[in-house]
Scaffold this motif. Structure first.
Motif, short mmCIF file in Angstrom:
data_model
loop_
_atom_site.label_atom_id
_atom_site.label_comp_id
_atom_site.label_asym_id
_atom_site.label_seq_id
_atom_site.Cartn_x
_atom_site.Cartn_y
_atom_site.Cartn_z
N LEU A 1 -13.73 8.50 -16.56
CA LEU A 1 -12.89 9.60 -16.07
C LEU A 1 -11.41 9.42 -16.45
O LEU A 1 -10.61 10.33 -16.30
N ALA A 2 -11.07 8.23 -16.95
CA ALA A 2 -9.66 7.91 -17.20
C ALA A 2 -8.97 8.89 -18.14
O ALA A 2 -7.79 9.18 -18.01
N LYS A 3 -9.75 9.41 -19.11
CA LYS A 3 -9.14 10.28 -20.13
C LYS A 3 -9.15 11.75 -19.73
O LYS A 3 -8.63 12.59 -20.45
N ARG A 4 -9.78 12.04 -18.60
CA ARG A 4 -9.82 13.45 -18.18
C ARG A 4 -8.48 13.88 -17.60
O ARG A 4 -7.65 13.06 -17.23
N TYR A 5 -8.34 15.20 -17.46
CA TYR A 5 -7.16 15.76 -16.78
C TYR A 5 -7.56 16.09 -15.35
O TYR A 5 -8.75 16.32 -15.06
N PRO A 6 -6.58 16.10 -14.42
CA PRO A 6 -6.91 16.32 -13.01
C PRO A 6 -7.79 17.54 -12.77
O PRO A 6 -8.71 17.50 -11.95
N GLY A 7 -7.53 18.63 -13.52
CA GLY A 7 -8.31 19.85 -13.34
C GLY A 7 -9.78 19.69 -13.68
O GLY A 7 -10.61 20.54 -13.35
N GLN A 8 -10.13 18.59 -14.36
CA GLN A 8 -11.52 18.35 -14.73
C GLN A 8 -12.24 17.45 -13.73
O GLN A 8 -13.32 16.95 -13.99
N LEU A 9 -11.59 17.22 -12.58
CA LEU A 9 -12.18 16.37 -11.55
C LEU A 9 -12.47 17.18 -10.30
O LEU A 9 -11.85 18.22 -10.06
N SER A 10 -13.39 16.67 -9.46
CA SER A 10 -13.63 17.30 -8.16
C SER A 10 -12.45 16.98 -7.23
O SER A 10 -11.64 16.08 -7.52
N GLY A 11 -12.38 17.71 -6.11
CA GLY A 11 -11.30 17.46 -5.15
C GLY A 11 -11.32 16.02 -4.64
O GLY A 11 -10.28 15.37 -4.54
N GLY A 12 -12.51 15.52 -4.36
CA GLY A 12 -12.63 14.14 -3.86
C GLY A 12 -12.19 13.13 -4.91
O GLY A 12 -11.51 12.15 -4.61
N GLN A 13 -12.58 13.39 -6.18
CA GLN A 13 -12.16 12.47 -7.26
C GLN A 13 -10.64 12.51 -7.43
O GLN A 13 -10.00 11.47 -7.64
N GLN A 14 -10.06 13.70 -7.31
CA GLN A 14 -8.59 13.80 -7.44
C GLN A 14 -7.91 12.98 -6.34
O GLN A 14 -6.90 12.31 -6.59
N GLN A 15 -8.46 13.04 -5.13
CA GLN A 15 -7.85 12.26 -4.05
C GLN A 15 -7.97 10.76 -4.32
O GLN A 15 -7.07 9.99 -4.00
N ARG A 16 -9.09 10.36 -4.91
CA ARG A 16 -9.24 8.94 -5.26
C ARG A 16 -8.18 8.54 -6.28
O ARG A 16 -7.60 7.46 -6.21
N VAL B 1 -10.93 2.27 -6.55
CA VAL B 1 -11.11 3.48 -5.73
C VAL B 1 -12.45 4.17 -6.01
O VAL B 1 -12.68 5.29 -5.57
N GLY B 2 -13.32 3.49 -6.76
CA GLY B 2 -14.68 3.99 -6.94
C GLY B 2 -14.82 5.06 -8.01
O GLY B 2 -15.72 5.89 -7.93
N LEU B 3 -13.94 5.03 -9.01
CA LEU B 3 -14.05 6.02 -10.09
C LEU B 3 -14.53 5.35 -11.37
O LEU B 3 -14.08 4.25 -11.72
N ASP B 4 -15.42 6.04 -12.07
CA ASP B 4 -15.95 5.51 -13.32
C ASP B 4 -14.87 5.52 -14.40
O ASP B 4 -14.06 6.45 -14.48
N ALA B 5 -14.90 4.48 -15.23
CA ALA B 5 -13.89 4.35 -16.29
C ALA B 5 -13.86 5.56 -17.22
O ALA B 5 -12.83 5.89 -17.81
N ARG C 1 -4.17 -2.52 -15.69
CA ARG C 1 -4.14 -2.50 -14.22
C ARG C 1 -4.65 -1.15 -13.69
O ARG C 1 -5.36 -1.09 -12.69
N GLY C 2 -4.28 -0.09 -14.39
CA GLY C 2 -4.71 1.26 -13.99
C GLY C 2 -6.23 1.38 -14.02
O GLY C 2 -6.83 1.96 -13.11
N MET C 3 -6.85 0.79 -15.05
CA MET C 3 -8.32 0.84 -15.15
C MET C 3 -8.94 0.06 -13.99
O MET C 3 -9.95 0.48 -13.41
N GLU C 4 -8.33 -1.06 -13.64
CA GLU C 4 -8.83 -1.85 -12.50
C GLU C 4 -8.76 -1.02 -11.21
O GLU C 4 -9.67 -1.01 -10.40
N LEU C 5 -7.63 -0.31 -11.08
CA LEU C 5 -7.44 0.48 -9.85
C LEU C 5 -8.43 1.63 -9.76
O LEU C 5 -8.90 1.97 -8.67
N LEU C 6 -8.75 2.24 -10.91
CA LEU C 6 -9.75 3.31 -10.88
C LEU C 6 -11.07 2.76 -10.36
O LEU C 6 -11.75 3.39 -9.55
N ALA C 7 -11.41 1.55 -10.78
CA ALA C 7 -12.63 0.91 -10.28
C ALA C 7 -12.50 0.64 -8.78
O ALA C 7 -13.44 0.89 -8.01
#
Ligand SMILES: Nc1ncnc2c1ncn2[C@@H]1O[C@H](COP(=O)(O)OP(=O)(O)OP(=O)(O)O)[C@@H](O)[C@H]1O
Length: 289
Positions: A128-143, A122-126, A114-120
């Motif tokens: 990114l699922a294994k990354r840590y928040p600090g490895q994302l942009s501010g906009g990606q973190q908000q998504r 909110v417009g996030l590529d699969a 379900r989490g992978m579906e939700l990432l899709a």
């Protein structure tokens, strides 16, 4: 339906943050609380999931006083998205999204699917699922924050200045995404912002608050633009963006919202349409700016 009945909040040693607020928040629509800094927006929002308890008055969800609900269970049943995403830095993106459903007893496998579906969603590529928040942009973190807010499939989603800390272009993208997600999911969203343009863009209903936690006016964007009840509301609406100063004008029999350079920012519905509560907006009605 979320209802505030004569709700006041006085913090210890503090002034009255919210004063005798009566408010009915429609289900399956976006209600935006907007107003100057310190007017009580966050306090009102947090009273819905009991992060803050009122000093007097009642907050009801579907006629049940939230004071009678277990605060932890209540909080887990309501999505919450905040300004700086509030993600757990040492857990992966997917773990952040799946934490609440797993706490609620959903199996790990199901929660992750379900989490992978939700990432899709909110417009996030699969990837990114294994990354840590600090490895994302501010906009990606908000998504990710939005995905996490939706993870337990709540009826209610509370959003406290969720796009306040990202640059204007990314903010616009996130606003558009939220409008799209809402057109599919139809949650009851209560959204806090101090940006009147954001309020008009996203809100089916907009509640304008003034200092001391008073409701200055509530209505659809169309109603507020057409009939501000006083100078405070008129000023607040015009002041949201210095470059805009929105006003209403009529051209060829159509009532338009234009900015100070005369650029069209939206089209006002006929009065009978404007009186309708909400979905009109996205289905080509009241506010088409
Ligand atoms: N925990 C607290 N203790 C004491 N006073 C508080 C507390 N939280 C908020 N306040 C006060 O209550 C009032 C309303 O605060 P609140 O955060 O609800 O406003 P806001 O409209 O969300 O502000 P902002 O837009 O700046 O986030 C403010 O005067 C604030 O200083």
């Amino acid at each position: 339906m979320i209802e505030f009945r004569s709700v006041s909040k006085r913090y210890e040693e503090g002034a009255l943050a919210v004063a005798e607020v009566n408010l009915a928040i429609a289900p399956r629509a976006v209600t935006v609380l907007v107003g100057p800094s310190g007017c009580g927006k966050t306090t009102l929002l947090r009273m819905i999931n009991r992060m803050v308890d009122p000093t007097s008055g009642q907050v009801l969800i579907d006629d049940v006083d939230v004071a009678t609900r277990n605060p932890v269970q209540l909080r887990r049943s309501i999505g919450y998205v905040m300004q700086n995403s509030g993600l757990m830095p040492h857990r992966t993106v997917l773990d952040n999204v799946t934490t609440v459903p797993i706490l609620q007893g959903v199996s790990r496998t199901q929660a992750r699917a379900r989490g992978m579906e939700l990432l899709a969603t909110v417009g996030l590529d699969a990837s990114l699922a294994k990354r840590y928040p600090g490895q994302l942009s501010g906009g990606q973190q908000q998504r990710v924050g939005v995905a996490r807010g939706l993870a337990a499939d709540p009826n209610i989603l509370l959003m406290d200045e969720p796009f306040g800390a990202v640059d204007p272009i990314v903010r616009r993208e996130l606003q558009t995404e939220l409008a799209r997600i809402q057109s599919e999911l139809a949650k009851t969203i209560v959204f806090v912002t101090h940006d009147i343009d954001e309020a008009f863009l996203l809100g089916d209903q907009v509640v304008i608050l003034r200092e001391g936690g008073h409701v200055a006016q509530m209505g659809t964007p169309t109603e507020l633009l057409a009939n501000p009840v006083d100078d405070f509301v008129a000023d607040f609406i015009g002041r949201g963006d210095e470059s805009k100063h929105l006003r209403i004008t009529e051209r060829n029999g159509t009532r338009l919202v234009v900015d100070q350079r005369g650029r069209v920012a939206g089209v006002l519905a006929a009065p009978e349409q404007a009186a309708e509560p909400h979905p009109s907006k996205r289905e080509g009605g009241a506010w088409t700016g």
